[in-house]
Scaffold this active site. Sequence first.
Site, PDB file in Angstrom:
ATOM      1  CG  ASP A 202      -1.743   1.261   1.229  1.00 46.59           C
ATOM      2  OD1 ASP A 202      -2.683   1.339   0.627  1.00 46.59           O
ATOM      3  OD2 ASP A 202      -1.522   1.835   2.387  1.00 46.59           O
ATOM      4  CD  GLU A 265      -2.068   2.684  -3.461  1.00 48.04           C
ATOM      5  OE1 GLU A 265      -3.291   2.985  -4.008  1.00 48.04           O
ATOM      6  OE2 GLU A 265      -1.733   2.863  -2.297  1.00 48.04           O
TER       7      GLU A 265
END
Length: 538
Positions: A202, A265
């Site tokens: 993330d 990401e």
Amino acid sequence: MWWKNAVIYQIYPRSFKDSNGDGIGDINGIISKLDYLNDGTEKSLGIDVVWISPMYTSPMKDFGYDVSDYYSIDPIFGTMDDFDRLITEAHKRDMFVIMDFIPNHTSDQHSWFKQSRSSRDNPKRDWYIWRNPKSHGGPPNNWIGVFGGSAWTYDKKTNQYYLHSFLPEQPDLNWRNQEVVEEMHTVMRFWLDRGVDGFRVDALYHLFKDNTFYNEPQNPIYAKEDNSYNALLHIYTQGQPELISAIADFCSVLSKYGDRFMIGEMYIGLNELIKFHKVCPYSFHVPSNFNLIVKKSDWSVRSIRKFIDNYDTSLRGDRWPNYVLANHDRPRTVTRIGKAQARVATLLLLTLRGMPFIYYGEELGMENTHIPEGKICDPCGRQDPLKGRDPERTPMQWDKQTYAGFSTHDPWLPVNHNFDTYNVESELQDPQSMLNLYRRLIRYRKQSPVLLKGKYESLDVKSRHVFAYIREHKDQKILVVLNFSSKEHKVKLNREADSARVILNTHMDKDKDIKIQLGSLVLRPNEGYVLEIEREKN
Ligand code: GLC
């Protein structure tokens, strides 16, 4: 490298399937639907990898992306035993499991942060990023958070500000502190030891911040109506050079576990994307490619073709492309580009060279759901309903029963009103449904070396609304032709061959194996074809 040929499916666990009737999806719910994803037969979707958004213990301010304990499962989703069973059950069905990993920030309720904020000389103080107020007071610099407002929050107790790239309840960890680095590697090992097959990392692009703490410059092309985060150029808070060795370190942790996979990401354009594909010594790390998540106005053959041509040709050898159409942070494909073009996009996604990512419910053609004001859950949506991400996170539509078969209880987010048409049960029975389009394409792709490995080359077509490309491997050639417009177009594609055999078309009304003349191919509005080229021209 199993992941190279994989079709990856993202599950947002709160919304996939509720097994205990509290209106929130959970691990046992996911297990009960694994057969839908892949039961080894033609009936199922044929997914190879599930990526599950976070299920760690969390106060849920950002629905799991605010972790208060990296070594446990939040009771809302189940227990550690349930998690272990999920891995075992997925593996039994030949599916891999990728876990969401959140290294950039923790929850403010994490014991590390509680200790860190307790005093300036606490041993965990330096685990987070603390700065003095400016001499005349106010935040240390002009940095802003992705969700709006200053990226700094003042903490009265110690008279300093802490940094948060997202919510104030998500303080950023200090990746220049070696103890943080080691602890996060331990977190990775903990889950790898439990059998996870890799990670989706993330907010990876945010991991390091320049330690001069200079103000970021204004973005000269920022238009007021644009997202306020774009008001500055994030040259000191994103994509810092230290990121490259941090990624390599993540990879070396993974490499001790054999064949694993990691996707980070990163919302970045072509050049950065290619750079991040190549910098890490390990080919099993890829930066996520979000360049197909575009607004209707940017869904054009010209720009999509240009991007894919450049991306694909830049990644040859052991570097592998990936394509994402939707996720839990961006509007659904049908909502962005319309129902008919979403089918064209599906053909594109599943016939390109590289890994396709499917966000849950996209295979049904699920749309964004209107969320009445009193029901808004996402913190971004509470600030500004137009920025809310709840609309793309509503319950999976399983059948026509109450709450779409997702739960027996009023779900945490409302079910889309269209669920009695767009649901798994009904769509399985309709040979032309989106679900059957996905199923058939995935099945075809899996057994087709040319789609899995073949070279990609786009073709010049006279119409600017038609995107055509060839996939080629050994003596097999696949031609994909996509009409990006809502008007009929006639194209001449007989440069390669006179005729081709239909594998599939978006409308799913042309019999398989039917012969098509390529000299004058008529594409109906929003129609796409996957064709197998029959005979080489001499
Ligand atoms: C990532 C996640 C998003 C989350 C944010 C903060 O961008 O995809 O959902 O809110 O990180 O963790």
